[in-house]
Write a protein that holds these residues in place. Structure first.
Motif, PDB file in Angstrom:
ATOM      1  N   PRO A  23       0.850  -1.296   0.085  1.00 16.16           N
ATOM      2  CA  PRO A  23      -0.089   0.029   0.095  1.00 16.16           C
ATOM      3  C   PRO A  23       0.748   1.150   0.082  1.00 16.16           C
ATOM      4  N   THR A  24       2.102   1.189   0.523  1.00 16.94           N
ATOM      5  CA  THR A  24       2.867   2.546   0.704  1.00 16.94           C
ATOM      6  C   THR A  24       4.139   1.891   0.074  1.00 16.94           C
ATOM      7  N   PRO A  25       4.908   2.686  -0.839  1.00 14.57           N
ATOM      8  CA  PRO A  25       6.273   2.491  -1.172  1.00 14.57           C
ATOM      9  C   PRO A  25       7.074   2.532  -0.098  1.00 14.57           C
ATOM     10  N   MET A  26       8.059   1.710   0.085  1.00 14.92           N
ATOM     11  CA  MET A  26       9.010   2.002   1.311  1.00 14.92           C
ATOM     12  C   MET A  26       9.897   3.195   0.989  1.00 14.92           C
ATOM     13  N   LEU A  27      10.308   3.263  -0.202  1.00 12.45           N
ATOM     14  CA  LEU A  27      11.312   4.397  -0.530  1.00 12.45           C
ATOM     15  C   LEU A  27      10.940   5.235  -1.581  1.00 12.45           C
ATOM     16  N   VAL A  28      10.833   6.468  -1.696  1.00 17.31           N
ATOM     17  CA  VAL A  28      10.329   7.302  -2.703  1.00 17.31           C
ATOM     18  C   VAL A  28      11.592   8.467  -2.898  1.00 17.31           C
ATOM     19  N   GLU A  29      12.213   8.446  -4.048  1.00 18.71           N
ATOM     20  CA  GLU A  29      13.140   9.409  -4.412  1.00 18.71           C
ATOM     21  C   GLU A  29      12.536  10.868  -4.468  1.00 18.71           C
ATOM     22  N   ILE A  30      13.204  11.670  -4.068  1.00 13.62           N
ATOM     23  CA  ILE A  30      12.856  13.405  -4.192  1.00 13.62           C
ATOM     24  C   ILE A  30      14.061  13.642  -5.148  1.00 13.62           C
ATOM     25  N   SER A  31      13.658  13.967  -6.321  1.00 11.50           N
ATOM     26  CA  SER A  31      14.620  14.418  -7.185  1.00 11.50           C
ATOM     27  C   SER A  31      14.868  15.786  -7.431  1.00 11.50           C
ATOM     28  N   GLU A  32      15.734  16.125  -8.317  1.00  9.52           N
ATOM     29  CA  GLU A  32      16.251  17.601  -8.478  1.00  9.52           C
ATOM     30  C   GLU A  32      14.796  18.451  -9.091  1.00  9.52           C
ATOM     31  N   GLY A  33      14.741  19.686  -8.451  1.00  4.47           N
ATOM     32  CA  GLY A  33      13.585  20.414  -8.774  1.00  4.47           C
ATOM     33  C   GLY A  33      12.333  20.005  -8.204  1.00  4.47           C
ATOM     34  N   GLN A  34      12.147  19.037  -7.657  1.00  7.41           N
ATOM     35  CA  GLN A  34      10.913  18.595  -6.638  1.00  7.41           C
ATOM     36  C   GLN A  34      10.787  19.424  -5.434  1.00  7.41           C
ATOM     37  N   PRO A  35       9.881  20.011  -5.011  1.00  9.10           N
ATOM     38  CA  PRO A  35       9.586  20.677  -3.442  1.00  9.10           C
ATOM     39  C   PRO A  35       9.947  19.666  -2.399  1.00  9.10           C
ATOM     40  N   VAL A  36      10.420  20.178  -1.473  1.00  9.13           N
ATOM     41  CA  VAL A  36      10.875  19.170  -0.463  1.00  9.13           C
ATOM     42  C   VAL A  36       9.880  19.617   0.714  1.00  9.13           C
ATOM     43  N   THR A  37       8.982  18.599   1.283  1.00 15.37           N
ATOM     44  CA  THR A  37       8.072  18.965   2.182  1.00 15.37           C
ATOM     45  C   THR A  37       8.305  17.910   3.230  1.00 15.37           C
ATOM     46  N   ILE A  38       8.395  18.231   4.601  1.00 17.67           N
ATOM     47  CA  ILE A  38       8.671  17.173   5.358  1.00 17.67           C
ATOM     48  C   ILE A  38       7.223  16.644   6.206  1.00 17.67           C
ATOM     49  N   ARG A  39       6.848  15.234   5.765  1.00 20.72           N
ATOM     50  CA  ARG A  39       5.666  14.865   6.522  1.00 20.72           C
ATOM     51  C   ARG A  39       6.028  14.340   7.715  1.00 20.72           C
ATOM     52  N   LEU A 242      24.326  22.319   1.788  1.00 23.13           N
ATOM     53  CA  LEU A 242      23.175  21.703   1.228  1.00 23.13           C
ATOM     54  C   LEU A 242      22.318  22.345   0.237  1.00 23.13           C
ATOM     55  N   PRO A 243      21.822  21.845  -0.487  1.00 25.02           N
ATOM     56  CA  PRO A 243      21.060  22.543  -1.728  1.00 25.02           C
ATOM     57  C   PRO A 243      20.086  23.431  -0.992  1.00 25.02           C
ATOM     58  N   ALA A 244      19.521  24.463  -1.636  1.00 28.55           N
ATOM     59  CA  ALA A 244      18.496  25.341  -1.164  1.00 28.55           C
ATOM     60  C   ALA A 244      17.026  24.937  -0.736  1.00 28.55           C
ATOM     61  N   ALA A 245      16.883  23.585  -1.475  1.00 26.13           N
ATOM     62  CA  ALA A 245      15.652  22.927  -0.934  1.00 26.13           C
ATOM     63  C   ALA A 245      15.888  22.506   0.564  1.00 26.13           C
ATOM     64  N   LEU A 246      16.892  22.312   0.875  1.00 25.56           N
ATOM     65  CA  LEU A 246      16.953  21.659   2.195  1.00 25.56           C
ATOM     66  C   LEU A 246      17.495  22.926   3.279  1.00 25.56           C
ATOM     67  N   ALA A 247      17.532  24.042   3.040  1.00 18.24           N
ATOM     68  CA  ALA A 247      18.158  25.354   3.685  1.00 18.24           C
ATOM     69  C   ALA A 247      17.520  25.582   5.021  1.00 18.24           C
ATOM     70  N   ALA A 248      16.390  25.349   4.942  1.00 21.18           N
ATOM     71  CA  ALA A 248      15.471  25.654   6.322  1.00 21.18           C
ATOM     72  C   ALA A 248      15.098  24.512   7.038  1.00 21.18           C
ATOM     73  N   ILE A 249      15.533  23.397   6.588  1.00 18.70           N
ATOM     74  CA  ILE A 249      15.044  21.875   7.114  1.00 18.70           C
ATOM     75  C   ILE A 249      16.370  21.534   8.055  1.00 18.70           C
ATOM     76  N   PRO A 250      15.821  21.085   9.203  1.00 17.85           N
ATOM     77  CA  PRO A 250      16.801  20.566  10.063  1.00 17.85           C
ATOM     78  C   PRO A 250      17.353  19.208   9.561  1.00 17.85           C
ATOM     79  N   VAL A 251      18.548  18.895   9.815  1.00 16.05           N
ATOM     80  CA  VAL A 251      19.276  17.513   9.451  1.00 16.05           C
ATOM     81  C   VAL A 251      19.985  16.895  10.447  1.00 16.05           C
TER      82      VAL A 251
END
Length: 303
Positions: A23-39, A242-251
């Motif tokens: 029902p849910t893919p175990m891994l989903v790639e977030i590729s270049e140009g896609q927005p990064v939203t942390i669920r 880190l790329p701009a897409a992750l600039a405001a996301i804690p890692v």
């Protein structure tokens, strides 16, 4: 640790990697140009794959620990399937035994296999409801670079093992498992876990990658159905940017643990993950948990 981690895989076929009914893919790639939203109900794996010019493309394969509910459901489904299949399995075995007895009574050399006595433990069973083994596609990074591509993977939360590696053609098969020692980590919901940098190369020739100096150069005798792969991981970042897409996301850095040796029959070859500083080392070929200075715990898996 690994015995439970591998239990769901232990009686399945390689098709578990491509389970279309999950029902849910175990891994989903977030590729270049896609927005990064942390669920908050998903975990995120951030890592780099170091690939200098001349080094082939390889892709990591991850195994996720099944939950207790998933294990219970799997055991119940397998038991039900075995009871349904048991009469036919018994009939096939008895038929083979009668054929062999007849051949022997006629002084002929017995031909054809005799199936083993059917038991739940030996029953070959594919469980389609949960996919707990999956890889990535190397050509869909979050940020391309030379020599490091950066990947961000949305994942089902849980405990994971860096289980093996495939050739750079998409996660279609397990070319080499890290059956002789590897590392694991926890993927936490709502958290981006930095796995550091991964290094892979063919083991036949001495690699130009310094981290693989002692894990390659084994010559033609190391060939499997494919070329044997050498690999390791470094928890630290090669480049702090880190790329701009992750600039405001804690890692947060992943907390690696050592995983001992195990058996997998569904692969092209076996090897060990190279030593990982502060986590995994080897003493006379035996994987050692550096943090506890004790042998790393492993498990068993097969069909």
């Amino acid at each position: 640790m690994l015995s439970a981690l591998l239990a769901l895989l232990s009686a399945t076929t390689p098709a578990v990697m491509q389970s279309p009914e999950a029902p849910t893919p175990m891994l989903v790639e977030i590729s270049e140009g896609q927005p990064v939203t942390i669920r908050q109900d998903r975990a995120y794996l951030l890592f780099r794959i170091h690939r200098p010019k001349g080094v082939p493309s390889f892709e990591p394969i991850f195994l996720r620990k099944p939950t207790s509910t998933e294990l219970d459901d799997y055991r119940a489904a397998k038991a039900k399937a075995f009871e349904e299949a048991r009469p036919k399995l018994i009939e096939e075995r008895e038929k083979a035994l009668r054929r062999r007895a007849e051949q022997e009574s006629q002084g002929r050399k017995p031909t054809g296999p005799v199936p083993p006595e059917p038991t739940l433990d030996t029953f070959p069973y594919f469980y389609p409801a949960v996919a707990n083994l999956a890889g990535i596609r190397h050509n869909f990074p979050l940020a391309k670079g030379a020599p490091d591509n950066l990947y961000l993977i949305e994942a089902v939360p849980g405990d994971y093992v860096l289980y093996g590696t495939s050739w750079g053609t998409g996660p279609q098969g397990l070319a080499v498992c890290w059956c002789l020692g590897t590392v694991g980590f926890k993927a936490k919901a709502g958290v981006v876990s930095d796995l550091g940098t991964m290094f892979f190369d063919t083991a036949k020739f001495r690699s130009k990658v310094p981290e693989l100096k002692d894990e390659t150069g084994f010559g033609p005798s190391s060939d499997t159905p494919w070329f044997l792969i050498g690999g390791t991981v470094r928890p630290d970042r090669r480049d702090g940017a880190l790329p701009a897409a992750l600039a405001a996301i804690p890692v947060a850095p992943a907390d690696y643990v050592a995983v001992g040796s195990f058996v997998d029959l569904n692969n092209g070859g076996i090897n060990r993950l190279g030593p990982v500083p502060g986590v995994l080392e080897y003493a006379r070929g035996k994987p050692i948990d550096v943090k506890s200075a004790t042998p790393a715990r492993g498990g068993a898996v097969g069909r």
